[in-house]
Design an enzyme around this catalytic site. Sequence first.
Site, PDB file in Angstrom:
ATOM      1  N   GLU A 122       0.863  -1.285   0.172  1.00  0.00           N
ATOM      2  CA  GLU A 122       0.199   0.047   0.268  1.00  0.00           C
ATOM      3  C   GLU A 122       0.459   1.073   0.279  1.00  0.00           C
ATOM      4  OE1 GLU A 122      -3.664  -2.167   2.703  1.00  0.00           O
ATOM      5  OE2 GLU A 122      -2.324  -0.838   3.776  1.00  0.00           O
ATOM      6  N   CYS A 135       3.737   8.522   1.568  1.00  0.00           N
ATOM      7  CA  CYS A 135       4.223   7.314   2.260  1.00  0.00           C
ATOM      8  C   CYS A 135       4.254   5.938   1.302  1.00  0.00           C
ATOM      9  CB  CYS A 135       3.276   7.116   3.270  1.00  0.00           C
ATOM     10  SG  CYS A 135       3.861   6.036   4.320  1.00  0.00           S
ATOM     11  N   CYS A 142       6.664  -7.223   7.169  1.00  0.00           N
ATOM     12  CA  CYS A 142       7.822  -6.284   7.527  1.00  0.00           C
ATOM     13  C   CYS A 142       7.851  -7.524   8.350  1.00  0.00           C
ATOM     14  CB  CYS A 142       6.897  -5.642   8.272  1.00  0.00           C
ATOM     15  SG  CYS A 142       8.353  -5.109   8.982  1.00  0.00           S
ATOM     16  N   CYS A 146       7.500  -5.701  15.643  1.00  0.00           N
ATOM     17  CA  CYS A 146       6.737  -5.110  16.465  1.00  0.00           C
ATOM     18  C   CYS A 146       4.941  -5.127  16.632  1.00  0.00           C
ATOM     19  CB  CYS A 146       6.967  -3.890  16.208  1.00  0.00           C
ATOM     20  SG  CYS A 146       8.979  -2.542  15.976  1.00  0.00           S
ATOM     21  N   CYS A 149       2.411  -2.691  15.020  1.00  0.00           N
ATOM     22  CA  CYS A 149       1.965  -2.568  14.258  1.00  0.00           C
ATOM     23  C   CYS A 149       0.951  -3.372  13.715  1.00  0.00           C
ATOM     24  CB  CYS A 149       3.678  -1.738  13.509  1.00  0.00           C
ATOM     25  SG  CYS A 149       3.452  -1.859  11.724  1.00  0.00           S
ATOM     26  N   CYS A 376      -0.442   6.098  10.631  1.00  0.00           N
ATOM     27  CA  CYS A 376       1.113   5.027  10.581  1.00  0.00           C
ATOM     28  C   CYS A 376       1.144   4.020  10.301  1.00  0.00           C
ATOM     29  CB  CYS A 376       1.958   6.070  11.905  1.00  0.00           C
ATOM     30  SG  CYS A 376       2.076   7.911  11.135  1.00  0.00           S
TER      31      CYS A 376
HETATM   32  N1  SAH Z   1      10.052   0.066   9.714  1.00  0.00           N
HETATM   33  C1  SAH Z   1       9.848   1.231   9.931  1.00  0.00           C
HETATM   34  C2  SAH Z   1       8.792   1.749   8.847  1.00  0.00           C
HETATM   35  C3  SAH Z   1       7.326   1.504   9.626  1.00  0.00           C
HETATM   36  S1  SAH Z   1       6.112   2.265   9.573  1.00  0.00           S
HETATM   37  C4  SAH Z   1      10.065   1.725  11.282  1.00  0.00           C
HETATM   38  O1  SAH Z   1       9.451   0.672  12.142  1.00  0.00           O
HETATM   39  O2  SAH Z   1      10.374   3.506  11.606  1.00  0.00           O
HETATM   40  C5  SAH Z   1       6.595   4.181   9.984  1.00  0.00           C
HETATM   41  C6  SAH Z   1       6.249   4.725  11.932  1.00  0.00           C
HETATM   42  O3  SAH Z   1       4.822   4.420  11.871  1.00  0.00           O
HETATM   43  C7  SAH Z   1       6.990   3.713  12.439  1.00  0.00           C
HETATM   44  O4  SAH Z   1       7.894   4.708  13.795  1.00  0.00           O
HETATM   45  C8  SAH Z   1       6.269   2.479  13.232  1.00  0.00           C
HETATM   46  O5  SAH Z   1       6.352   2.574  14.159  1.00  0.00           O
HETATM   47  C9  SAH Z   1       5.199   3.751  13.709  1.00  0.00           C
HETATM   48  N2  SAH Z   1       4.116   2.470  14.235  1.00  0.00           N
HETATM   49  C10 SAH Z   1       4.001   1.073  12.984  1.00  0.00           C
HETATM   50  N3  SAH Z   1       2.961   0.983  13.738  1.00  0.00           N
HETATM   51  C11 SAH Z   1       1.695   2.038  14.134  1.00  0.00           C
HETATM   52  C12 SAH Z   1       0.583   2.078  15.059  1.00  0.00           C
HETATM   53  N4  SAH Z   1      -0.348   1.345  15.526  1.00  0.00           N
HETATM   54  N5  SAH Z   1       0.015   4.213  15.209  1.00  0.00           N
HETATM   55  C13 SAH Z   1       1.458   4.636  15.180  1.00  0.00           C
HETATM   56  N6  SAH Z   1       2.680   4.472  14.781  1.00  0.00           N
HETATM   57  C14 SAH Z   1       2.867   3.587  14.673  1.00  0.00           C
END
Ligand code: SAH
Length: 386
Positions: A122, A135, A142, A146, A149, A376
């Site tokens: 996406e 974005c 991934c 985490c 996420c 995000c």
């Molecule tokens: N793998 C990269 C890019 C991921 S997405 C990274 O982790 O940085 C970008 C951001 O969104 C990251 O900071 C991630 O931690 C955050 N993120 C992921 N899930 C989220 C959620 N449910 N709520 C808010 N931010 C989130």
Amino acid sequence: MKTSLAQPTVRPSDETPAIPLQMAPKRRGKPPRHFADLTPEERVASVIEAGEPAFRAKQLATHYFTHYTSDAAKMTDLPAKSRENLAATMFPELIRPTRKLEADGGTTVKTLWHLFDDAKVESVLMRYPNRTTLCVSSQAGCGMACPFCATGQLGLTRNLSTAEILEQVRAAFRSLADGEIPGGVTRLNNLVFMGMGEPLANYKAVMETVRALVAPQPEGLGMSARNITVSTVGLVPAMQKLTKEGIPVTLAVSLHAPDDDLRSELVPINTRWSVDETLDTARNYFEVTGRRVSIEYALIKDMNDHAWRADLLGEKLNARGRGWVHVNPIPLNPTPGSIWTASDREVEDEFVARLRGHGIPTTIRDTRGSDIDGACGQLAAEEDDE
Ligand code: SAH
């Protein structure tokens, strides 16, 4: 890479099993080679290989990077025979939009893309009064696991190729040039690697993409490096490599906790590279590039939003100097099935006030597109019956 990693024990719900960290993809099938995979030199070589004169490389680059088209039928300055010949070898269809969701009066658009092997990713285009941000995804799924996420719950399917990433960008430029987003014709200003995937785990393709983004038109898209943000969980060796590239992109580090105990739960790669190692590497990025680093911090109710954690974060950042970093807290976007939720407003305000009290520039990141699961961390492509 050989890693033996502890499993996270804090999980979004008791029913949610901890998923393993995954450094390498399950699937390794390669998408067809595309014009956008090639360096300027390789473009010339491959045009010649296709039996065309060398100057066609520049014509194709102009179509692709200046007119945002990969449709050979529209390249009418080329003889019909060359168009047909080059279309097949240079511009295979790599990404196909299968769904578009809009929010904010059409100024936020999430696109679901199907790739050649039916993997799905996406991208989200967001238009603001004074700028436009895309974005992009750098991987299908991934491997960083985490637990808060949505993409992290999918596991890693595979890395995207350079052209699969660039095609998301070209499509956005195209859409903006066609005036598809309310507000009139405009161009893309900002690009963030905050879609699906860990960009630094797909280092080569991401760097090739960045090089094409910043190369002046018609060799590339002519974007400014400072308007490109690479967001990472903190893959320290790759961050060190990025520091030496000489391309001053903005580095964002997904910290989410200032202490190793909690961070190892929220960002499992922390069991490999600690908070201190990650921050030292981020600080060095600033030192070498002059680019102020962003710290990402999703505020999760009663999990990481304590005032003492804001203080500890402020102290750890200040221990490494002043003026090198800013913090972007974001209220958690809860993922389906999760018992975790966003911090209360007063708690969020206190967290921000504490950081500012330490002299750390702090701005709450907006959660645009959350109603279309485009905010995000909410990107998780689903199998649809179509
Ligand atoms: N793998 C990269 C890019 C991921 S997405 C990274 O982790 O940085 C970008 C951001 O969104 C990251 O900071 C991630 O931690 C955050 N993120 C992921 N899930 C989220 C959620 N449910 N709520 C808010 N931010 C989130």
